[in-house]
Motif scaffolding. Sequence first.
Motif, PDB file in Angstrom:
ATOM      1  N   GLY A 175       0.836  -1.198   0.000  1.00 61.08           N
ATOM      2  CA  GLY A 175       0.000   0.000   0.000  1.00 61.08           C
ATOM      3  C   GLY A 175       0.874   1.253   0.000  1.00 61.08           C
ATOM      4  O   GLY A 175       0.553   2.240  -0.664  1.00 61.08           O
TER       5      GLY A 175
ATOM      6  N   TYR B  14      -3.284   7.926   7.568  1.00 62.08           N
ATOM      7  CA  TYR B  14      -2.513   6.730   7.923  1.00 62.08           C
ATOM      8  C   TYR B  14      -1.078   7.141   8.309  1.00 62.08           C
ATOM      9  O   TYR B  14      -0.476   7.989   7.636  1.00 62.08           O
ATOM     10  CB  TYR B  14      -2.512   5.787   6.714  1.00 62.08           C
TER      11      TYR B  14
ATOM     12  N   GLU C 290      -8.686  10.507   3.139  1.00 59.54           N
ATOM     13  CA  GLU C 290      -8.882   9.148   3.660  1.00 59.54           C
ATOM     14  C   GLU C 290     -10.222   9.175   4.350  1.00 59.54           C
ATOM     15  O   GLU C 290     -10.398   9.916   5.321  1.00 59.54           O
ATOM     16  CB  GLU C 290      -7.810   8.823   4.707  1.00 59.54           C
TER      17      GLU C 290
ATOM     18  N   ASP D 203      -7.696   7.542  -0.517  1.00 55.38           N
ATOM     19  CA  ASP D 203      -7.237   6.244  -0.012  1.00 55.38           C
ATOM     20  C   ASP D 203      -8.495   5.493   0.449  1.00 55.38           C
ATOM     21  O   ASP D 203      -9.106   5.858   1.453  1.00 55.38           O
ATOM     22  CB  ASP D 203      -6.253   6.468   1.141  1.00 55.38           C
TER      23      ASP D 203
ATOM     24  N   PHE E 231     -10.013   1.614   3.851  1.00 55.93           N
ATOM     25  CA  PHE E 231     -10.861   1.273   4.991  1.00 55.93           C
ATOM     26  C   PHE E 231     -12.209   0.670   4.598  1.00 55.93           C
ATOM     27  O   PHE E 231     -12.846   0.006   5.408  1.00 55.93           O
ATOM     28  CB  PHE E 231     -11.080   2.508   5.876  1.00 55.93           C
TER      29      PHE E 231
ATOM     30  N   SER F  80      -4.420  -0.065  -0.036  1.00 59.88           N
ATOM     31  CA  SER F  80      -3.566  -1.107   0.486  1.00 59.88           C
ATOM     32  C   SER F  80      -4.403  -2.376   0.323  1.00 59.88           C
ATOM     33  O   SER F  80      -5.356  -2.598   1.079  1.00 59.88           O
ATOM     34  CB  SER F  80      -3.233  -0.855   1.958  1.00 59.88           C
TER      35      SER F  80
ATOM     36  N   THR G 117      -3.492  -5.167   0.995  1.00 63.28           N
ATOM     37  CA  THR G 117      -3.161  -5.948   2.186  1.00 63.28           C
ATOM     38  C   THR G 117      -4.393  -6.153   3.074  1.00 63.28           C
ATOM     39  O   THR G 117      -4.492  -7.148   3.788  1.00 63.28           O
ATOM     40  CB  THR G 117      -2.120  -5.163   3.020  1.00 63.28           C
ATOM     41  N   LYS G 118      -5.317  -5.210   3.028  1.00 63.57           N
ATOM     42  CA  LYS G 118      -6.420  -5.157   3.982  1.00 63.57           C
ATOM     43  C   LYS G 118      -7.635  -5.910   3.412  1.00 63.57           C
ATOM     44  O   LYS G 118      -7.529  -7.075   3.111  1.00 63.57           O
ATOM     45  CB  LYS G 118      -6.711  -3.702   4.339  1.00 63.57           C
TER      46      LYS G 118
HETATM   47  C1  LIG Z   1      -2.193  -0.181   5.644  1.00 63.56           C
HETATM   48  C2  LIG Z   1      -2.524   1.103   4.990  1.00 63.56           C
HETATM   49  C3  LIG Z   1      -1.658   1.695   4.066  1.00 63.56           C
HETATM   50  C4  LIG Z   1      -0.308   1.106   3.731  1.00 63.56           C
HETATM   51  O1  LIG Z   1      -0.396  -0.166   3.189  1.00 63.56           O
HETATM   52  P1  LIG Z   1       0.739  -1.328   3.319  1.00 63.56           P
HETATM   53  O2  LIG Z   1       0.165  -2.409   2.488  1.00 63.56           O
HETATM   54  O3  LIG Z   1       0.867  -1.646   4.754  1.00 63.56           O
HETATM   55  O4  LIG Z   1       2.000  -0.745   2.768  1.00 63.56           O
HETATM   56  C5  LIG Z   1      -2.065   2.875   3.473  1.00 63.56           C
HETATM   57  N1  LIG Z   1      -3.237   3.458   3.797  1.00 63.56           N
HETATM   58  C6  LIG Z   1      -4.089   2.931   4.694  1.00 63.56           C
HETATM   59  C7  LIG Z   1      -5.364   3.620   5.011  1.00 63.56           C
HETATM   60  C8  LIG Z   1      -3.759   1.739   5.316  1.00 63.56           C
HETATM   61  O5  LIG Z   1      -4.593   1.225   6.236  1.00 63.56           O
END
Ligand SMILES: *Cc1c(COP(=O)(O)O)cnc(C)c1O
Length: 436
Positions: free
Chosen positions: A114, A138, A181, A210, A213, A232, A234-235
């Motif tokens: 992210g 963030y 965000e 962003d 969330f 991201s 990742t989430k």
């Molecule tokens: C986790 C996150 C990021 C960064 O992402 P990574 O995958 O950890 O590098 C950016 N913005 C928000 C809102 C996040 O929760």
Amino acid sequence: MSDTHLDSNIPGNPAYHFTILPPERATGAGWGQRPELVPGARALTRCVHAGVQPDPAYGAVMPPLYLSSTFAFKDICTNAGYDYTRSGNPTRACLEEALTILEGGSGATCTSTGMSAVIVALNLLPVGSHLICTVDCYGGTFRALEHAKKTYGLEVTYLDLADLDAVKAALRPTTRMIWVETPSNPLLRLTDIAAIAKLAKAHGALTAVDNTFLSPGLQRPFEHGADLVIHSTTKYLNGHSDVVGGAVLAAPGNTALAQQIQSLNNLLGTSQSPHDCFLVLRGLKTLQVRLKQHQATATEVAAFLDARPEVRVVHYPGLASHPQRALAERQQDGPGAMLSFELNDGSRERVDHILRSLRWFTLAESLGGVESLVAHPASMTHASMTPEARAKAGISDGLIRLSIGIEDPADLIEDLRQAFETLPVPTIATHAGAHI
Ligand SMILES: *Cc1c(COP(=O)(O)O)cnc(C)c1O
């Protein structure tokens, strides 16, 4: 190392115009119709089918994982659309297409994390730019902006974006981007994307949102006028806490911007590995189903916390008490599953007790996975902010953030109840003489 993907077929080098062989799948009629061609597909259906169609070679239902770093040329100027995996990869392209469909954009580029998505978006800014950013962004974004201030001379103003007059007053001739965000981390404050995008557009600045969330399952910023969406993955998009990844998307109709972010991702070397793309694509299929349970569980947990005498305030857009409930209903398809709450007495001892005694909630950074997590923003996600910046953003030491997973709400509530019921007696409740 090849830059042909970046430069090919851009007017100016007619002597080396590339021929891209028609992809086999374009002629592979009978394997199935591309999902974006099915009019009116609904969210649950889109998540399952976006970016994916049976592979023309063997009819594999999931896209093949192309790990190859390089791709053969048929002759000097002919290839099948790919030359080098940093620049482009068929598995990554499936994920990019899926995200483009889900967000409703004109194109996407998938990044290694992210944070690298944030970096790609910030690299759109020319020297001498000014950026306005939400005050409770963030922590990693804050750190990247502070670094860009020192290293590249980027000028940054942090503001509560709910205050539109303050945003108007902060605009400068050099303001090129407003960074949104919404909901924000960790206080779940909302920003009216349409209002900000209107201000930015009139000023010639880009609106970057962003959307980590909520994910496109619950909020699609392009529908409200945003130019860029950052994730991201990742989430929630991956959702299983086993990949780090990111994405940047460009607004519908803005193919020039889509090409710019793709070029930047290649140039910066921030593109996502095919294997990770494959996993995110796999996670995406259950996005909508997961979100349903995430929200059902979060709604019950929020109501429980809201009724606890130990809790001063719960920040959750699904509660009637959320100050921006109307905006949440207008802009979002649901309240999401992130919430935070503040203890009446946020002393170190009591916060420690809660964090230590929870059993279903793992004390960890990150969010959006199927398992519930608890975090202490002041010492974890937002530790890179100065205490003054934290205070300005309203992040107190007694603030606890929950990422609600897809567990049964009754189990999470029982867990929280036992943590509250065993709290040490607050210092202020002991007799006054002992507390000088
Ligand atoms: C986790 C996150 C990021 C960064 O992402 P990574 O995958 O950890 O590098 C950016 N913005 C928000 C809102 C996040 O929760």
